[in-house]
Design an enzyme around this catalytic site. Structure first.
Site, PDB file in Angstrom:
ATOM      1  N   HIS A 254      48.280  47.049  30.436  1.00  0.00           N
ATOM      2  CA  HIS A 254      47.508  47.728  29.419  1.00  0.00           C
ATOM      3  C   HIS A 254      48.375  47.151  28.164  1.00  0.00           C
ATOM      4  CE1 HIS A 254      46.425  50.663  32.374  1.00  0.00           C
ATOM      5  NE2 HIS A 254      47.615  50.408  32.837  1.00  0.00           N
TER       6      HIS A 254
ATOM      7  N   SER B  90      47.144  28.502   5.400  1.00  0.00           N
ATOM      8  CA  SER B  90      46.141  29.300   4.562  1.00  0.00           C
ATOM      9  C   SER B  90      46.154  28.766   3.236  1.00  0.00           C
ATOM     10  CB  SER B  90      46.777  30.738   4.444  1.00  0.00           C
ATOM     11  OG  SER B  90      46.256  31.242   3.351  1.00  0.00           O
TER      12      SER B  90
ATOM     13  N   GLU C 227      41.954  30.318  18.350  1.00  0.00           N
ATOM     14  CA  GLU C 227      40.867  31.350  17.787  1.00  0.00           C
ATOM     15  C   GLU C 227      39.403  30.760  18.153  1.00  0.00           C
ATOM     16  OE1 GLU C 227      42.461  33.853  14.133  1.00  0.00           O
ATOM     17  OE2 GLU C 227      42.817  31.525  13.938  1.00  0.00           O
TER      18      GLU C 227
ATOM     19  N   LYS D 283      51.987  31.098   6.009  1.00  0.00           N
ATOM     20  CA  LYS D 283      51.084  31.071   6.890  1.00  0.00           C
ATOM     21  C   LYS D 283      50.754  29.591   7.726  1.00  0.00           C
ATOM     22  CE  LYS D 283      47.813  33.833   7.645  1.00  0.00           C
ATOM     23  NZ  LYS D 283      47.399  35.231   8.102  1.00  0.00           N
TER      24      LYS D 283
END
Ligand code: ARG
Length: 478
Positions: free
Chosen positions: A157, A278, A291, A284
């Site tokens: 979970h 970024s 992704e 970043k």
């Protein structure tokens, strides 16, 4: 009047718009090498049957090899009005060789020709996917071996559950990709069936030795029903579903890498070479590769559903709907291979932050089950033990401490059965090594799983080598 190879019974030109709509050359051009390879085998079979002479066969084969060379170098203008790759090559052969080339299509139809080409294509791509999957599994095994000392929380979970070895966690993916490997291997056996000789749908009047054609093309089986042979696309459905399942696995692992690379987890550092920055936030470093792997999964799922829908309800035998099979197939193949191609070198360069993982194991009461088991071993009934430990967890939480940080006196308050030997039990390493059921995370079990995996990879790699020798070899090179 009508320059088409099938133009005899027509008295009107095909409308431009219909020509463009029905043409598949933009997609099936990718089959040219297999189409030529199949035609060479067909020439030899025709000669063996005495339908054409050996000399005619030689002339045709030389012509085909020349076309192959031109196509390899892009020196071949494809003509949309000739519909597809099969007609383009045949028309060009007739243009080059004249009358003799009119004999090539004897005893053959585009219906058995196209499915032969696609089978050869899928067969070849499957071998390449198997090679990629071998490589991925080897990479996972190497990482597991190199990180036998790293411990992290195992989750259920997405809540910290029990400590596991990182090697055990990585080998869970090894199992998934091993099943994928098996699926592609099994699918290959059903793809590796030679349809030529089925002609349009009913077989051919010429005495073609179909087993000879199959041996020329390195096929292990000959299709046994001509109607099924020309209309069966199960091998494409299978490839697409195997690809979809492999993408499920890649996308699960991608998701995990994305989570682990976040500051919240901080379990891994993505390699600079496989991350991006970024344009606005200088701090970043984004995990774009996993992704995108996760994102591209949707294309592969969608193509499987498109192909299932395309085949559903088609009466025997060939229907033009089937022409749409190649677009979805090629796209899914390309996506799968591109994902594997980038995922493997990226994964090999990920660095694991073992300190952060170890810290995560120390916090969050991952040893609660072990404390209950400890009480059970001291004769406390499990339900009582569960309750005592629950109370201990509640108490420790209120003090901002972990179970192993409570004093013996505090622990005894929950159950007098607790003694000072409890602290040893509560250590991650001890917890891991107690999970020594077959397939568990105990160091000894994981070490033996790694050894089994090593042997299995050796065997699979020999199998792939043998397939590559048979399948990646070309007719014109035989
Ligand atoms: N381009 C066609 C396809 O991909 C080839 C077979 C065409 N056969 C036919 N009878 N029109 O399916």
């Amino acid at each position: 009047m009508n320059k088409k190879l099938w133009g005899g019974r027509f008295s009107e030109r095909t409308a431009r718009i219909a020509e463009t709509f029905t043409a598949s050359i933009d997609v099936d051009r990718r089959l040219y090498a297999h189409d030529i390879e199949g035609s060479i085998a067909h020439c030899k079979t025709l000669a063996k049957a005495g339908v054409i002479t050996e000399q005619e066969a030689d002339t045709l084969i030389q012509g085909l090899v020349r076309i192959k060379r031109d196509m390899d170098h892009g020196a071949f203008d494809l003509d949309e009005s000739l519909e597809d790759i099969h007609m383009n090559i045949e028309a060009r052969l007739i243009q080059d060789l004249g009358k003799v080339a009119q004999k090539l299509h004897t005893g053959r139809s585009r219906n058995d020709q196209v499915v032969l080409d696609v089978r050869m294509f899928v067969r070849r791509e499957t071998v390449l996917v198997l090679e990629d999957l071998l490589h991925l599994r080897q990479t996972l095994l190497d990482l597991a071996k190199a990180h036998m000392d790293v411990v992290l929380p195992g989750y259920t979970h997405l809540q910290r559950a029990q400590p596991v070895l990182l090697a055990h966690h990585l080998m869970a993916y090894w199992e998934m990709f091993t099943r994928d490997f098996e699926r592609f291997q099994e699918g290959l056996a059903r793809t590796d069936v030679m349809p030529l000789g089925s002609a349009a749908l009913a077989g051919t009047v010429y005495p073609l030795d179909r087993h000879y054609t199959a041996s020329l093309l390195g096929f292990s089986k000959v299709a046994s029903n001509s109607m099924d042979a020309i209309s069966d696309r199960d091998f494409i459905l299978e490839f697409l579903s195997d690809a979809a399942i492999a993408m499920v696995h890649l996308s699960r692992m991608s998701e995990e890498l994305i989570l682990w690379a976040s500051s919240e987890f901080d379990f891994i550092e993505m390699p600079d070479a496989f991350a991006t920055g970024s344009s606005i936030m200088p701090q970043k470093k984004n995990p774009d590769v996993p992704e995108l792997v996760r994102g591209k999964t949707g294309i592969v799922f969608g193509n499987l559903v498109a192909m299932l829908t395309l085949m559903k309800g088609l009466p025997l035998a060939y229907n033009r709907d089937m022409q749409e099979d190649k677009g979805v197939l090629f796209q899914s193949m390309d996506v799968l291979r591109a994902c594997l191609g980038v995922f493997i070198p990226m994964l090999a360069k990920v660095t694991f932050n073992s300190d952060a993982m170890a810290r995560a194991v120390e916090a969050g009461f991952l040893n609660a089950t072990d404390l209950a088991d400890y009480l059970v071993a001291k004769g406390v009934p499990f339900r009582d033990a569960h309750r005592y430990v629950g109370e201990a967890v509640k108490y420790a939480r209120s003090k901002g401490r972990e179970l192993q940080e409570l004093s013996l006196a505090e622990l005894k308050g929950f159950s007098p059965a607790i003694d000072k030997d409890v602290y040893e039990i509560l250590k991650p390493e001890a917890m891991i090594n107690r999970r020594n059921s077959f397939g568990g995370t105990a160091r000894r079990c994981v070490a033996s799983a790694l050894e089994t995996a090593r042997k299995r990879l050796e065997k699979d790699s020999r199998a792939v080598d043998a397939l590559a020798r048979r399948i990646l070899k070309k007719a014109w090179a035989r």
